[in-house]
Design a protein around this motif. Structure first.
Motif, mmCIF file in Angstrom:
data_model
loop_
_atom_site.group_PDB
_atom_site.id
_atom_site.type_symbol
_atom_site.label_atom_id
_atom_site.label_comp_id
_atom_site.label_asym_id
_atom_site.label_seq_id
_atom_site.Cartn_x
_atom_site.Cartn_y
_atom_site.Cartn_z
ATOM 1 N N HIS A 203 1.664 7.117 -9.282
ATOM 2 C CA HIS A 203 0.527 6.457 -8.651
ATOM 3 C C HIS A 203 -0.282 5.671 -9.683
ATOM 4 N N THR B 277 0.851 -1.182 0.000
ATOM 5 C CA THR B 277 0.000 0.000 0.000
ATOM 6 C C THR B 277 0.892 1.239 0.000
ATOM 7 N N VAL C 49 1.320 8.700 -1.039
ATOM 8 C CA VAL C 49 1.057 9.539 -2.207
ATOM 9 C C VAL C 49 0.194 10.736 -1.806
ATOM 10 N N ARG C 50 -0.841 10.488 -1.012
ATOM 11 C CA ARG C 50 -1.741 11.567 -0.579
ATOM 12 C C ARG C 50 -0.974 12.635 0.207
ATOM 13 N N GLU D 225 -0.897 4.406 -1.025
ATOM 14 C CA GLU D 225 -1.850 5.500 -1.185
ATOM 15 C C GLU D 225 -1.700 6.600 -0.132
ATOM 16 N N ASP E 275 1.226 11.894 -9.505
ATOM 17 C CA ASP E 275 0.069 11.220 -10.100
ATOM 18 C C ASP E 275 0.492 10.165 -11.120
ATOM 19 N N ASN F 142 -0.651 1.634 -9.633
ATOM 20 C CA ASN F 142 -1.959 0.980 -9.563
ATOM 21 C C ASN F 142 -2.226 0.097 -10.771
#
Length: 153
Positions: A140, A110, A115-116, A112, A137, A144
């Motif tokens: 990411h 994981t 990245v956030r 996310e 982005d 994904n």
């Protein structure tokens, strides 16, 4: 590292071994400024002076509270809250973290929250320059897309 580590409500719920492992991972010599790194079990066991079951129990405990994710094939660690406990001090540090993200191989991990938090920092440091957000982005999306095509155990 921020002093908030010691008052973190979630970390206060874990065992002493869990907190000690969290502190070790945030500061270990094998880590990096992104919070996603490879750590061999042998290094961790030697550094912590633990045996395998103690390490695995502490990893599972920290994974259970959402502090980290890990993969056992080479022991990759993803510290999901790393950016909160050790934020970039300036734009150059943030650019270095983005470069580390771009070099990150696609793993069964994981990323996310990382990245956030990077995107939030990039908005703050690079108000008029959206290239950094685009770079985050792009990684990411690659991550994904490739991860969805992986055959996961």
């Amino acid at each position: 590292m921020k002093k908030a580590f010691w008052q973190d409500v979630t970390l206060r719920q874990v065992s002493q071994n869990g907190r000690f492992l969290a502190l070790y991972l945030l500061n270990c010599p094998h880590g990096n400024s992104l919070g996603v790194f490879q750590l061999t079990e042998a290094y961790a066991l030697a550094d912590l002076q633990w045996d395998g079951p103690v390490l695995m129990a502490a990893l599972e405990e920290l994974k259970g509270i959402g502090f980290l994710d890990y993969s056992t094939g080479g022991l990759w660690i993803s510290l999901l809250s790393y950016q909160q406990f050790s934020p970039a001090a300036n734009g150059k540090q943030l650019e270095g973290r983005i470069r580390q993200l771009e070099r990150l191989p696609v793993l069964d991990l994981t990323i996310e929250p990382i990245v956030r938090l990077l995107k939030l920092s990039a908005h703050a440091y690079f108000v008029d320059d959206k290239r950094h957000i685009s770079r985050i982005d792009a990684v990411h999306m690659r991550y994904n897309r490739t991860q969805q095509g992986m055959t996961l155990p």
